[in-house]
Write an enzyme that holds these catalytic residues in place. Structure first.
Site, short mmCIF file in Angstrom:
data_model
loop_
_atom_site.label_atom_id
_atom_site.label_comp_id
_atom_site.label_asym_id
_atom_site.label_seq_id
_atom_site.Cartn_x
_atom_site.Cartn_y
_atom_site.Cartn_z
N THR A 94 0.70 -1.28 0.05
CA THR A 94 -0.08 -0.23 0.09
C THR A 94 0.88 1.20 -0.05
OG1 THR A 94 -1.46 1.45 1.23
CG2 THR A 94 0.03 -0.41 2.60
N TYR A 137 -1.66 0.40 10.70
CA TYR A 137 -1.92 -0.08 9.26
C TYR A 137 -0.86 -0.20 8.54
CZ TYR A 137 -3.44 -0.96 4.45
OH TYR A 137 -3.62 -1.38 3.29
#
Length: 314
Positions: A125, A147
């Site tokens: 990501t 995250y």
């Protein structure tokens, strides 16, 4: 044709990826734990078309606990799209993010080595870059959310297993994917639902946070290009993103025009750990893989809007 394993096969990106792999003539093993991060019926809907293909097999398996090596036997490629996603919940549910994104990846990597998987393609990501993701793949890695931290740890595990066992891997950092089947917790899905329902839309911050959005078909194209050219992609990290940078207010204006609905806006505090600006520099993927995202933001939003409108009538 290849034998391919896809984790997160019932998810947003994973289900689109499986469809394209099957359309290309590959056999596909789909793995998903169907963890209720969002309602199970939505994931089952994503799987419905795949399950009709004789070339697709699905296993409801939790990567954190189940024996994995038998599922990976004779796999030419493994796409690891499964993850506990989203920024906000990672502050409150860190155990889930740590086990799903780190422990599960470690177990999958070990099983891939044992099963002699040909090519491990790991979906990461833009959150690994931190608050501003505007450079190329050599930019500093400074995630500002749990995250992002767990996803960076997963990347490092890929490197560790490559150094230890010779694992052939590629890391693909995805930038703000949107389009049909987008998760219901993601911004554009929320905006469209609230806009169509005439509900008040709360914007986190002042609405000027911007994203280099990636339409899901363009994202899948990038993944497939990396898989089909291992001589260029193995051992490499690529940004996979779209071309249009837009902020939240601009997105809402496009959705208002497309839907004919006037948004009722309010503004709240920014989300902790959110990115301020992302602009995908895909020059490396363009040069080495021939990656060329085609979908403009207006066209992509129109497709997502149509999908969500159709879903409401079912």
């Amino acid at each position: 044709m290849a034998h391919v394993v896809v984790t997160g096969a019932a998810g947003f990106v994973g289900s689109h990826l499986c469809e394209q792999l099957l359309a290309a003539g590959h056999t596909v093993v789909g793995i998903d734990a169907l963890i209720p991060y969002y309602p199970r019926p939505l994931k089952e809907r994503n799987l419905a078309g795949l399950l009709r293909s004789p070339s697709f097999r699905f296993y409801e398996v939790d990567l954190r606990y189940a024996p994995l090596e038998p599922l990976l036997e004779q796999a030419d490629q493994l796409f690891h799209t499964a993850a506990m996603a989203g920024l906000l919940k990672s502050w409150q549910q860190f155990d889930d993010y740590m086990t799903c994104n780190v422990l599960a990846t470690q177990r999958l990597l070990a099983a891939a080595v044992a099963a002699r998987v040909g090519h491990f393609l790991h979906c990461s990501t833009s959150s690994v870059y931190g608050r501003f993701a505007t450079g190329d793949e050599t930019a500093p890695l400074a995630p500002v959310s749990p995250y992002g931290i767990t996803k960076l740890a997963a990347e490092q595990l890929c490197h560790a297993y490559a150094a230890k066992d010779g694992l052939r891997f590629t890391i693909l950092r995805l930038f703000s994917v949107y389009g049909p089947r987008q998760r219901p917790d993601m911004g554009y899905n929320i905006f469209i639902r609230q806009l169509l329902a005439g509900e008040r839309i709360t914007v986190d911050g002042d609405g000027t946070d911007s994203r280099s959005n990636t339409y899901v078909a363009d994202c899948v194209q990038g993944l497939l290009l990396a898989a089909s050219q291992p001589e260029r992609s193995v051992g490499q990290t690529f940004n996979i993103g779209g071309g249009d940078e837009v902020n939240v207010l601009q997105v809402l204006a496009v959705l208002a025009e497309l839907s004919g609905c006037t948004p009722d806006l309010s503004f709240g505090p920014p989300r902790p750990g959110d990115q301020r600006r992302t602009v995908a520099d895909v020059s490396k993927a363009r040069t080495l893989l021939g990656y060329n995202p085609q979908t403009r933001i207006r066209d992509g939003l129109a497709a997502q809007l149509a999908w969500q409108q159709a879903a409401q009538t079912r």
